[in-house]
Structures are given as C-alpha cells and as structure tokens.
Scaffold this motif. Sequence first.
Motif, short mmCIF file in Angstrom:
data_model
loop_
_atom_site.label_atom_id
_atom_site.label_comp_id
_atom_site.label_asym_id
_atom_site.label_seq_id
_atom_site.Cartn_x
_atom_site.Cartn_y
_atom_site.Cartn_z
N LEU A 15 39.97 53.68 43.07
CA LEU A 15 38.72 53.58 42.32
C LEU A 15 39.00 53.40 40.83
CD1 LEU A 15 36.26 56.20 43.82
CD2 LEU A 15 36.62 53.82 44.39
N ILE A 18 40.09 49.90 40.15
CA ILE A 18 38.99 48.93 40.14
C ILE A 18 38.14 49.08 38.88
CG2 ILE A 18 36.94 48.13 41.37
CD1 ILE A 18 38.22 49.17 43.94
N ILE A 19 37.85 50.35 38.52
CA ILE A 19 37.05 50.58 37.32
C ILE A 19 37.72 49.96 36.11
CG2 ILE A 19 36.27 52.37 35.71
CD1 ILE A 19 35.92 54.21 38.15
N SER A 290 33.33 56.79 32.93
CA SER A 290 33.67 56.53 34.32
C SER A 290 34.67 57.55 34.85
CB SER A 290 34.27 55.13 34.47
OG SER A 290 33.50 54.20 33.77
N VAL A 293 32.92 60.75 35.56
CA VAL A 293 32.15 60.69 36.80
C VAL A 293 33.08 60.83 38.00
CG1 VAL A 293 30.71 59.22 38.25
CG2 VAL A 293 30.32 59.31 35.80
N LEU B 103 37.98 47.51 51.05
CA LEU B 103 37.97 46.84 49.75
C LEU B 103 36.56 46.87 49.15
CD1 LEU B 103 39.58 45.10 47.70
CD2 LEU B 103 38.67 43.11 48.88
N ARG B 106 35.24 50.50 48.41
CA ARG B 106 35.90 51.10 47.24
C ARG B 106 35.34 50.47 45.97
NH1 ARG B 106 37.85 53.68 50.84
NH2 ARG B 106 35.72 54.39 50.57
N THR B 107 35.12 49.16 45.99
CA THR B 107 34.53 48.49 44.83
C THR B 107 33.14 49.06 44.54
OG1 THR B 107 35.71 46.53 45.52
CG2 THR B 107 34.07 46.24 43.82
N ASP B 109 32.00 52.05 45.36
CA ASP B 109 32.18 53.40 44.80
C ASP B 109 32.57 53.33 43.33
OD1 ASP B 109 31.66 54.32 47.29
OD2 ASP B 109 33.73 54.85 47.80
N ALA B 110 33.50 52.41 43.02
CA ALA B 110 33.97 52.29 41.64
C ALA B 110 32.81 51.89 40.72
CB ALA B 110 35.10 51.28 41.55
N MET B 111 32.02 50.90 41.18
CA MET B 111 30.89 50.46 40.36
C MET B 111 29.90 51.60 40.13
SD MET B 111 31.00 47.45 39.14
CE MET B 111 29.29 47.09 38.74
N LEU B 112 29.76 52.47 41.13
CA LEU B 112 28.83 53.60 40.99
C LEU B 112 29.34 54.64 40.00
CD1 LEU B 112 27.56 54.09 44.64
CD2 LEU B 112 26.15 53.66 42.64
N CYS B 113 30.66 54.62 39.76
CA CYS B 113 31.23 55.57 38.81
C CYS B 113 30.97 55.15 37.36
CB CYS B 113 32.74 55.70 38.99
SG CYS B 113 33.20 56.75 40.36
N ILE B 114 30.89 53.83 37.14
CA ILE B 114 30.70 53.36 35.77
C ILE B 114 29.25 53.60 35.37
CG2 ILE B 114 30.93 51.40 34.22
CD1 ILE B 114 32.81 50.14 36.21
N PRO B 115 29.01 54.33 34.28
CA PRO B 115 27.63 54.59 33.88
C PRO B 115 26.86 53.28 33.72
CG PRO B 115 29.12 55.96 32.62
CD PRO B 115 29.97 55.01 33.41
N ARG B 116 25.77 53.17 34.50
CA ARG B 116 25.07 51.90 34.68
C ARG B 116 24.46 51.35 33.39
NH1 ARG B 116 22.28 50.96 39.81
NH2 ARG B 116 22.24 53.20 40.09
N LEU B 117 23.72 52.23 32.72
CA LEU B 117 22.98 51.76 31.55
C LEU B 117 23.91 51.30 30.41
CD1 LEU B 117 20.18 51.42 30.22
CD2 LEU B 117 20.46 53.74 29.37
N LEU B 119 26.94 50.25 30.64
CA LEU B 119 27.60 49.01 31.08
C LEU B 119 26.69 47.82 30.87
CD1 LEU B 119 29.96 47.65 32.65
CD2 LEU B 119 28.68 48.09 34.73
#
Lengths: 315, 271
Positions: A15, A18-19, A290, A293, B103, B106-107, B109-117, B119
């Motif tokens: 993760l 990818i981040i 990130s 989180v 794949l 995991r992508t 999940d990773a996108m959900l970790c990045i603070p959306r607003l 970004l």
Amino acid sequence: MLPIVGRRALHALPLLLIISLVLFGLLHLAPGGPLSTYLENPNVRPEDIERLRKAMGLDRPLGVQYLAWLAAFVRGDWGYSYADGRPVFDRVMERIPATLELIGAACALALTIAIPVAVVAASRRLVDRVSAPLAVAGISLPVFWFGLLLQLVFANALGWLPSSGRQAFDGGGFADRMAHLLLPAVVLAAALAAGWSRYLRRSMHEALALPFVAVARSRGISEARVTWRHALRVALPPFVTVVLLDASMLASGAVVTESIFAWPGIGSLFTESLAKRDYTVLMAFLMLGSVAVLVLNLIADLAVAWLDPRVSSER
Amino acid sequence: MRQSRRPHRIALIVLLALISAALMAPLIAPYAFDALDLANRRAAPSSGHWFGTDELGRDLFTRVFFGARVSLAIGLGSALLSVMLGTLVGATAGYVGRWADDLLMRTTDAMLCIPRLPLLMIAAAFAQPEVWLLVVLVSCVGWMETARVVRTSVQSIAARDFVAAARALGVAPWRVVARHVLPGTIPVLTVATTLAVGRGILLESTISFFGVGVQPPTASWGNMLYQAQTTMSTEPWLAVFPGAMIFVTVLACNTLGDAIGAPRQATSRSR
C-alpha cells in the motif's frame, strides 16, 4: 497476537508503495513539473531553469528520481518550502501540536455524543425518530458552510466566542484557549458524530437481535445491562474500526476547519501552501496524511483483534 | 422495522425540482445571469431580490439558479463516471480474481488511504481545470467505494450456478460479466450512484470554496461562497443561500440513497 502484527505490517508495505507512486506521479503531472513556479516567473531565464533541472536531478530517469525522492522522504529530508526557504520538515512539525489538539478535542466530543445517542436510539424508537434524520443532516452538511454559519452567529452576531485563531494576542489563559477551541472542534465533530452514530446504531440494532441477547433478557438481566454490557460489547469492535478508518476524513476535515477558523495547524498550512503553489509542503502533507491513515488502519486491525478474540484465533 | 416513506418521496421531489429548475434557469430566473443593478449593490434580501444582491448588484437568486446548473452537472457527471470506474475495477477484481484482484484491491486500499480532499485540491490547483476536467478529477478520487461494493457483489453472483452454466456453454468471459453478472449488481450501483452525486457536489463546492475548483465568471455554489466569505459579516446572505442549496441537495441525495439501500439491508439481515 504477534503473527497478526507481522501479517498486517506486510500487508501495509505494498500500500505504501502504491501511495508513494501515486503521489510521485501527481508531482510530475504538474504543468512544468516541480519547477513550474519558476516557469511562470519572467525573471528566471530558460538557461537558469535548465541549470536548476540538472542541479535538482530532474534530468535523470524517472525511476531513479522516484527512488531518490522516496529515500530522502524516509530520512525526513522533505525539501525546502518555496514560500520561505525553510525546511518543509520544520514547517510541518511546528504545526502538528495545534492540529492534534483540535482533532483530539473533536474526536472526544464526537464520541461522547455518538455513543450514547446511538446506543439509546437502537432500542428507543422515539430517540431514533429524532436522531436518525439529524445524523443524515450531519453527514450532508458542507463542513465549510457550517463553519462559516457558526462563525457568523457566535462570533460576529452574538460576539460570544472568538472567530479565529488559537489564543488571544497576549497569550491568554486556559479559558481563552478553550473559547478559541470550541467552534472549530464543534464543526469538525459534527460530521464525525453523525457518521459514527449512524454506524453504531446499525450495528447495535443487529447486536440486539442476536440470540444470546434474547437469552440474557430471558434470564431476567435488566434491559439497560443487556444493552450496555452485552450488546455493546458485540457492536464495539466494528465501530472501533470505523472510527479509526475515518482518519482520512479527519485529514480533509482538518484542512477545511483549520482554514476557516485560522487555526494554526497543518490543515491551514496546507491551504496557505496551496494558494502559493508551494509543492514541497503540499506533497509532504499528503504523504504524511496517507502514512498516518495507513498506521491508523494497522492500529484498527490490531484493536479489533484485541477486542474480538475470534479474529486473533483465526488461521 | 418499517420506516416512513415520506422523507424519501420529498427527497426525490426536491431533487427533480432542482434539476428541472437548473435546466430551465434562463427561462424562469427573474433576471439575466450577469445583469447588473448598480443602484442596489450589496442589497439585503427583499421582494425585488429574494436572496439579495452581490457587490456588483447581481441578483443572487438568479445566480443560485445558474450555479445549480454547474454544481448539479458536476455532481451527476462525476457520479456516473466514478461509478463506471469503480464498476470496471470492482468487476474485474471480483470476476478475474487472483493477481488481478490483489493488484486492483491493493490499489483501491491505497487510494482510500490518501486524504481525498487535499489530493483533489492539489490536482485541481495543478490542472486549473475546465468543468469537464473537474468532473474527471472528482471521479478519480471517488471510485473506490463503488469498486469495493461491486467486487463483493460480483464475487457472490459469479459463484452462482447460472454463471457457471453460462461459462460451460462457452460464453466469452466479458459477455458473462456484462450480460449475466453485472445486471445483478444494479441495486448496489443505484445506491452507489445516488450517494456519489451528493459526494461529488460536496467535493466540488469545497474545492471551489478554496478557489481551486470552478473559476469565475462561471458560477457554482462553491465559488459563490468563496467570493462571499470576505464580506460574511456585512452581507451574510451571499454565504447563507448558496450553502443552503448545497446542504439541501446533498441531504436529498443521501436520504434517497438510504431509501434505496434500506430494503436490501433488511433482506440481507434476515437471511
């Protein structure tokens, strides 16, 4: 317990990869790349830009640049702010205490509202009738507008509370600090409390329908005890996960709330840097957010394993 | 537990009314979009200007109508696009399985970790987007929830006998997914789309409020608030009404999404 820690940590590594790739890609997606602030400056000649490009290693292959960037980031070398030339790491770190204070206050407030309301609403229809629509309203409320409204009413019109900042100019005592904290904390807490109470009410509802709850009731255990001791025990682990997973929402909420109330945390640092297109600070914020989180996700997994013995005995 | 259906009907009516009002804005708005009334600048709400006027004497009620076109278009557009993206990712992960599943999820999940607003704000600040590009950007940060629910739904449908039968008959994989599996995810997708409309409008208004979303002279509810915040204490109506429109619209979307989702949850609980 230990194998879970190891397994989850292993799960987090890809993760993180990818981040970092997404964020690195974003940085290079910018018009003109990391040097775009100079491209718009008429005083910087094309030769200078070429020289800077070489000096900053931007002429190397992307893969090499990525690895260098990642290695520097891990070491705490986050580059220098374009706005004032200071190291980004220092600028971010000095803002963190204020943000933690705000987030801590907001979460405490949200939990003290959400848990009792949700637990009572799960068994009492009257409370549910009132709290359910309020919760939907809470999650639909634009945070920045809610903040502006509270500012308008309590700071501008009534003059009860300060409209911005963390303390009065002359420092201020404990009461002054609390007065400054109240509005931003309420704004940030509102959305959290709404989402959390909705979730906990639903899982409490499911827990109260379980057979063992009926057994407890039939043995003459009081309804209050069944609700608070038996059902809540079942509903709590998934709730803890949701609370910890909302960390990314906290990052977004902190950006909005801090900016509106001029709260001197990393959220307002972010919007200040956004206005100046200060890339290095922006990227550091995203990366830090990130990772925070991701770490909280890990903690959520471990907390559930600790609260719910069935999870840790799996496999 | 039976819930009253009335709030859901009201939500649907409100949404339809908003959409038709936005479509017919030039016909029913009391003033032209950029008409100036210099005698009545910064006027408080009155019978002539229901929502008051701004610093150029433009009628706020009219601008809120026109702002609705942009805000609703972004909300609806980004909802459709993000649900399409999410369906593509979720269906591929759920149906193909194995490495593709790993794949893609995991992508996700990773996108959900990045603070959306944040970004989205950075991406918008870089791209200085037109409205259509804004729709794309909002979708790029909003597809993950759909991907997750679609994957779960596709997995459970793909395990059913009729799908195995279709495969045994030699139907091509993409055709199995398109004709046999995806129709079963429509209830999930409907909920996801409704909620995504609300989320899209919130995201757009928030980034426009920070000055990196929809740019003037185009009006959206968010950038009307951006312009209003400096004069909040003297002309509060400029901030109150556009924000109220965002609130009402998102509230209607969420209420409707709950209503569509509720019967499904009830059945899955009793099963």
